[in-house]
Design an enzyme around this catalytic site. Structure first.
Site, PDB file in Angstrom:
ATOM      1  N   ILE A   1       0.872  -1.194   0.000  1.00 47.77           N
ATOM      2  CA  ILE A   1       0.000   0.000   0.000  1.00 47.77           C
ATOM      3  C   ILE A   1       0.899   1.231   0.000  1.00 47.77           C
ATOM      4  CG2 ILE A   1      -1.853   1.221   1.203  1.00 47.77           C
ATOM      5  CD1 ILE A   1      -2.334  -1.520   2.710  1.00 47.77           C
TER       6      ILE A   1
ATOM      7  N   ASN B   1      -2.172   4.310  -3.844  1.00 47.46           N
ATOM      8  CA  ASN B   1      -2.899   5.255  -2.984  1.00 47.46           C
ATOM      9  C   ASN B   1      -2.138   6.551  -2.704  1.00 47.46           C
ATOM     10  OD1 ASN B   1      -4.902   5.896  -0.641  1.00 47.46           O
ATOM     11  ND2 ASN B   1      -2.893   5.837   0.357  1.00 47.46           N
TER      12      ASN B   1
ATOM     13  N   TYR C   1      -4.400  17.448 -10.837  1.00 51.56           N
ATOM     14  CA  TYR C   1      -4.923  16.301 -10.075  1.00 51.56           C
ATOM     15  C   TYR C   1      -5.992  15.554 -10.888  1.00 51.56           C
ATOM     16  CZ  TYR C   1      -6.908  14.101  -5.812  1.00 51.56           C
ATOM     17  OH  TYR C   1      -7.377  13.230  -4.857  1.00 51.56           O
TER      18      TYR C   1
ATOM     19  N   LYS D   1      -5.856  11.745 -12.091  1.00 48.62           N
ATOM     20  CA  LYS D   1      -6.848  10.816 -11.550  1.00 48.62           C
ATOM     21  C   LYS D   1      -7.670  10.128 -12.640  1.00 48.62           C
ATOM     22  CE  LYS D   1      -6.148  10.906  -7.123  1.00 48.62           C
ATOM     23  NZ  LYS D   1      -5.373   9.773  -6.578  1.00 48.62           N
TER      24      LYS D   1
HETATM   25  P1  NAD Z   1      -3.257  11.871   2.862  1.00 49.30           P
HETATM   26  O1  NAD Z   1      -2.477  13.067   2.499  1.00 49.30           O
HETATM   27  O2  NAD Z   1      -3.718  11.721   4.269  1.00 49.30           O
HETATM   28  O3  NAD Z   1      -2.475  10.549   2.492  1.00 49.30           O
HETATM   29  C1  NAD Z   1      -1.588  10.464   1.423  1.00 49.30           C
HETATM   30  C2  NAD Z   1      -0.345   9.753   1.897  1.00 49.30           C
HETATM   31  O4  NAD Z   1       0.535   9.591   0.777  1.00 49.30           O
HETATM   32  C3  NAD Z   1       0.420  10.576   2.948  1.00 49.30           C
HETATM   33  O5  NAD Z   1       0.685   9.773   4.082  1.00 49.30           O
HETATM   34  C4  NAD Z   1       1.696  10.989   2.224  1.00 49.30           C
HETATM   35  O6  NAD Z   1       2.825  11.091   3.076  1.00 49.30           O
HETATM   36  C5  NAD Z   1       1.850   9.878   1.210  1.00 49.30           C
HETATM   37  N1  NAD Z   1       2.646  10.285   0.046  1.00 49.30           N
HETATM   38  C6  NAD Z   1       2.543  11.413  -0.675  1.00 49.30           C
HETATM   39  N2  NAD Z   1       3.419  11.412  -1.691  1.00 49.30           N
HETATM   40  C7  NAD Z   1       4.097  10.246  -1.600  1.00 49.30           C
HETATM   41  C8  NAD Z   1       5.124   9.652  -2.375  1.00 49.30           C
HETATM   42  N3  NAD Z   1       5.640  10.260  -3.448  1.00 49.30           N
HETATM   43  N4  NAD Z   1       5.592   8.449  -2.005  1.00 49.30           N
HETATM   44  C9  NAD Z   1       5.089   7.809  -0.908  1.00 49.30           C
HETATM   45  N5  NAD Z   1       4.126   8.328  -0.145  1.00 49.30           N
HETATM   46  C10 NAD Z   1       3.625   9.524  -0.485  1.00 49.30           C
HETATM   47  O7  NAD Z   1      -4.525  11.849   1.882  1.00 49.30           O
HETATM   48  P2  NAD Z   1      -5.694  10.770   1.685  1.00 49.30           P
HETATM   49  O8  NAD Z   1      -6.946  11.527   1.660  1.00 49.30           O
HETATM   50  O9  NAD Z   1      -5.549   9.637   2.595  1.00 49.30           O
HETATM   51  O10 NAD Z   1      -5.390  10.322   0.176  1.00 49.30           O
HETATM   52  C11 NAD Z   1      -5.136   8.988  -0.218  1.00 49.30           C
HETATM   53  C12 NAD Z   1      -5.451   8.856  -1.686  1.00 49.30           C
HETATM   54  O11 NAD Z   1      -6.846   9.041  -1.895  1.00 49.30           O
HETATM   55  C13 NAD Z   1      -4.760   9.875  -2.581  1.00 49.30           C
HETATM   56  O12 NAD Z   1      -4.391   9.269  -3.803  1.00 49.30           O
HETATM   57  C14 NAD Z   1      -5.841  10.886  -2.827  1.00 49.30           C
HETATM   58  O13 NAD Z   1      -5.622  11.621  -4.008  1.00 49.30           O
HETATM   59  C15 NAD Z   1      -7.039   9.992  -2.915  1.00 49.30           C
HETATM   60  N6  NAD Z   1      -8.301  10.678  -2.707  1.00 49.30           N
HETATM   61  C16 NAD Z   1      -8.635  11.146  -1.493  1.00 49.30           C
HETATM   62  C17 NAD Z   1      -9.847  11.790  -1.345  1.00 49.30           C
HETATM   63  C18 NAD Z   1     -10.310  12.278  -0.024  1.00 49.30           C
HETATM   64  O14 NAD Z   1     -11.455  12.758   0.043  1.00 49.30           O
HETATM   65  N7  NAD Z   1      -9.521  12.211   1.026  1.00 49.30           N
HETATM   66  C19 NAD Z   1     -10.688  11.974  -2.433  1.00 49.30           C
HETATM   67  C20 NAD Z   1     -10.318  11.466  -3.672  1.00 49.30           C
HETATM   68  C21 NAD Z   1      -9.121  10.811  -3.791  1.00 49.30           C
END
Ligand code: NAD
Length: 313
Positions: free
Chosen positions: A18, A106, A171, A175
């Protein structure tokens, strides 16, 4: 078996990678997989929301939590998804656990700004982590999955990718790119029992806590996303080539819809912009008259019926 039993869909013997599992949604996935017996590679760079800096603590803490809470097996990896070392994340799985069964693409960052102000660095940085990162990670896992004739890949898309969102051109592009990427991999992976799906979640995390109102955020617990990720990843689940939207306990499927449209006579005399102008309503009609093409296409050849009909004119 009750809906709460954790035995029906267990992951004993499975290895899951993950990315971005040191926080937010990824952390929930890691804990839930581990609780059901999976061996987990917890990748996280530990950077800011914009992707700056790094801190091993993010991944280390989740590994510690897995071990302490469930006596589970987990290893940390700190490589930057999208960077040159991305394949190293899969090497971590192979070295620690001997294989890779499931990958959850993710990891993600945001560099939000209106398109008028967005420079190429802001565009590329986001595409690199989300889309190129998923490509590099999946590419490294693919030979193992083909060889063992088993694989589950989940790409994390977003409603912003499906529908567009102000300030997120970079983004959204990444996506929706992940959706197309998954749709092709689903076709290429099918005969190897590799299922590839996309999810478009909405959840409370540092990505959303400053942009959504508190009464909405309250409903968007990340624990409401994890069950579908686990369901799609299970060996008994045959679902592939699909897109799911989920938030606040809602789970639904998104699919393409093609209008019944209009076939124009390819004769030069009729095949003009004016002909389109006069039939524009029909081009955009979803009422399936006068004929019904494949309404919800999911492969390129779903165009064939249209070509056959057009040739007959
Ligand atoms: P978040 O910022 O809490 O988690 C993202 C994690 O990815 C962080 O822990 C960060 O340190 C890590 N990360 C970032 N760049 C990285 C890299 N290059 N290598 C390794 N780790 C890296 O955000 P989240 O909301 O948990 O997002 C998770 C996924 O879900 C993302 O892809 C985000 O775009 C997607 N997403 C989230 C939402 C939402 O509503 N939260 C909506 C649509 C999509």
């Amino acid at each position: 078996m009750s809906a709460n039993s954790k035995e029906e869909l267990n992951f004993k013997g499975r290895v899951v990678v993950i990315t971005g599992a040191g926080g937010g949604l990824g952390r929930h996935y890691a804990l839930d997989f581990a609780q059901r017996g999976a061996k987990v590679v917890v990748n996280d760079l530990g950077g800011t929301l914009g992707g700056a800096g790094h801190d091993n603590k993010a991944a280390d803490l989740v590994v510690k939590e897995i071990k302490e809470k469930f006596g589970g097996e987990a290893v940390a990896n700190y490589d930057a998804v999208g960077g040159e070392q991305t394949a190293n994340i899969i090497d971590t799985a192979i070295k620690a656990f001997g294989k890779v069964d499931i990958i959850i693409n993710n990891a993600g960052i945001l560099r939000d700004t209106s398109f008028a102000k967005m420079d190429v660095k802001q565009f590329n940085a986001v595409v690199e982590v989300h889309l190129t990162g998923a490509y590099k990670l999946t590419k490294a896992a693919w030979p193992y999955m083909r060889e063992q004739k088993f694989g589950r890949v989940i790409n994390t898309a977003s409603p912003a990718g499906l529908y567009g969102n102000f300030g997120q051109a970079n983004y959204s592009a990444a996506k929706l790119g992940l959706v197309g990427f998954a749709e092709t991999l689903a076709k290429e992976g099918f005969k190897y029992n590799i299922n590839v799906n996309s999810i478009a979640p909405l959840a409370r995390s540092r990505m959303t806590e400053d942009v959504l109102p508190p009464h909405i955020l309250k409903e968007l617990g990340p624990e409401k996303i994890s069950p579908l990720v686990l369901y799609l990843s299970h060996e008994s689940t045959k679902v592939t080539n699909s897109i799911f939207e989920l938030a606040a306990g809602y789970y639904g499927q998104i699919r393409w819809e093609r209008s019944s449209g209009q076939i124009f006579n390819p004769n030069e005399k009729y095949f003009t912009p004016e002909a389109i102008l006069h039939k524009w309503k029909d081009v955009n009609s979803f009422d399936n008259k006068p004929f019904k093409p494949v309404e919800h296409p999911f492969q390129l050849t779903d165009y064939n019926d249209l070509i056959v009909k057009a040739k007959k004119l």
